[in-house]
Design an enzyme around this catalytic site. Structure first.
Site, PDB file in Angstrom:
ATOM      1  N   ARG A 142      15.146   9.962 -24.460  1.00 16.53           N
ATOM      2  CA  ARG A 142      15.660   8.748 -23.840  1.00 16.53           C
ATOM      3  C   ARG A 142      16.974   9.022 -23.128  1.00 16.53           C
ATOM      4  O   ARG A 142      17.577  10.074 -23.304  1.00 16.53           O
ATOM      5  CB  ARG A 142      15.852   7.644 -24.875  1.00 16.53           C
ATOM      6  CG  ARG A 142      16.923   7.945 -25.881  1.00 16.53           C
ATOM      7  CD  ARG A 142      17.187   6.773 -26.802  1.00 16.53           C
ATOM      8  NE  ARG A 142      18.428   6.999 -27.526  1.00 16.53           N
ATOM      9  CZ  ARG A 142      19.637   6.748 -27.074  1.00 16.53           C
ATOM     10  NH1 ARG A 142      19.803   6.253 -25.860  1.00 16.53           N
ATOM     11  NH2 ARG A 142      20.705   6.989 -27.788  1.00 16.53           N
ATOM     12  N   LEU A 143      17.347   8.086 -22.336  1.00 14.74           N
ATOM     13  CA  LEU A 143      18.667   8.071 -21.703  1.00 14.74           C
ATOM     14  C   LEU A 143      19.307   6.741 -22.075  1.00 14.74           C
ATOM     15  O   LEU A 143      18.613   5.729 -22.208  1.00 14.74           O
ATOM     16  CB  LEU A 143      18.551   8.172 -20.178  1.00 14.74           C
ATOM     17  CG  LEU A 143      18.000   9.476 -19.602  1.00 14.74           C
ATOM     18  CD1 LEU A 143      17.786   9.341 -18.103  1.00 14.74           C
ATOM     19  CD2 LEU A 143      18.938  10.631 -19.898  1.00 14.74           C
ATOM     20  N   ASP A 144      20.601   6.733 -22.253  1.00  9.83           N
ATOM     21  CA  ASP A 144      21.299   5.490 -22.569  1.00  9.83           C
ATOM     22  C   ASP A 144      21.068   4.454 -21.481  1.00  9.83           C
ATOM     23  O   ASP A 144      20.824   4.787 -20.318  1.00  9.83           O
ATOM     24  CB  ASP A 144      22.794   5.736 -22.724  1.00  9.83           C
ATOM     25  CG  ASP A 144      23.131   6.546 -23.968  1.00  9.83           C
ATOM     26  OD1 ASP A 144      22.292   6.587 -24.893  1.00  9.83           O
ATOM     27  OD2 ASP A 144      24.226   7.130 -24.008  1.00  9.83           O
ATOM     28  N   LYS A 145      21.194   3.201 -21.876  1.00 12.24           N
ATOM     29  CA  LYS A 145      21.000   2.089 -20.945  1.00 12.24           C
ATOM     30  C   LYS A 145      21.864   2.243 -19.702  1.00 12.24           C
ATOM     31  O   LYS A 145      21.414   2.008 -18.588  1.00 12.24           O
ATOM     32  CB  LYS A 145      21.304   0.766 -21.646  1.00 12.24           C
ATOM     33  CG  LYS A 145      21.203  -0.439 -20.751  1.00 12.24           C
ATOM     34  CD  LYS A 145      21.581  -1.702 -21.485  1.00 12.24           C
ATOM     35  CE  LYS A 145      21.519  -2.880 -20.531  1.00 12.24           C
ATOM     36  NZ  LYS A 145      21.930  -4.127 -21.173  1.00 12.24           N
ATOM     37  N   THR A 205      22.926   4.837 -18.273  1.00 13.26           N
ATOM     38  CA  THR A 205      22.757   6.136 -17.626  1.00 13.26           C
ATOM     39  C   THR A 205      21.503   6.128 -16.758  1.00 13.26           C
ATOM     40  O   THR A 205      20.450   5.668 -17.179  1.00 13.26           O
ATOM     41  CB  THR A 205      22.626   7.253 -18.684  1.00 13.26           C
ATOM     42  OG1 THR A 205      23.777   7.220 -19.528  1.00 13.26           O
ATOM     43  CG2 THR A 205      22.502   8.613 -18.040  1.00 13.26           C
TER      44      THR A 205
END
Length: 177
Positions: free
Chosen positions: A143-146, A148
């Protein structure tokens, strides 16, 4: 509750217990990360052969040591497909490479269960996603942070998901930030 039992073999002697357990889960439940192992320990869900809670995950493994990890059953979430905007950079029979925009949450949680990338994937690729991460994160390999933006790998089948997860863990895939 599911109970997973492990016995340390000669090839696994002398490594940290958290690393050992993470390696053992890689083949059977790759969604069990080292941080989840640490959470299980804090919840007294890891026990030794005498059924005592393990308190020290930094201990080195010894030959024939036995450990059991108790994982609570999760209630299946009812995920709803929802049209969510994202760009597909590449797609074949096995993977999607998505250019995740900033402010898009990857998977549901913390009060956001409708406007995530997963909701969008269920809308556009509902029957084409790996099932390894269950109902909440179908196809999601990482995942990638919101906040990012960037490229995100999504697996369209379990075989590919395992291969990508292993490659990421072994750092055979380079990430640039």
């Amino acid at each position: 509750m599911n109970i997973y039992k492990f016995v340390v073999d000669v090839d696994s002697v002398g490594i940290r217990l958290d690393k050992y357990l993470t390696q053992q889960f890689l083949a059977i439940k790759p969604e069990i990360t080292r941080s989840k192992i640490q959470n299980f320990c804090e919840q007294n869900l890891i026990v030794d052969e005498a059924d005592r809670s393990v308190k020290n995950l930094s201990q080195k493994t010894k030959i024939n040591q036995e450990f059991a990890v108790k994982i609570k059953d999760q209630e299946p979430a009812l995920m709803k497909a929802n049209q969510v905007k994202f760009d597909i950079v590449f797609e074949d029979d096995d993977i999607l490479v998505i250019n995740k925009p900033i402010n898009l949450t990857v998977h549901p949680g913390a009060g956001n269960y409708q406007d995530t990338l997963v909701n969008g994937l269920l809308f556009s690729h509902s029957d084409q996603l790996s099932t390894i991460n269950g109902n909440i994160r179908p196809g999601i390999v990482h995942r990638l942070d919101k906040d990012t933006s960037g490229l995100l790998l999504v697996a369209k089948n379990d075989f590919t998901h395992l291969k990508l997860s292993t490659a990421l863990q072994k750092r055979n895939i380079n990430r640039y930030y």
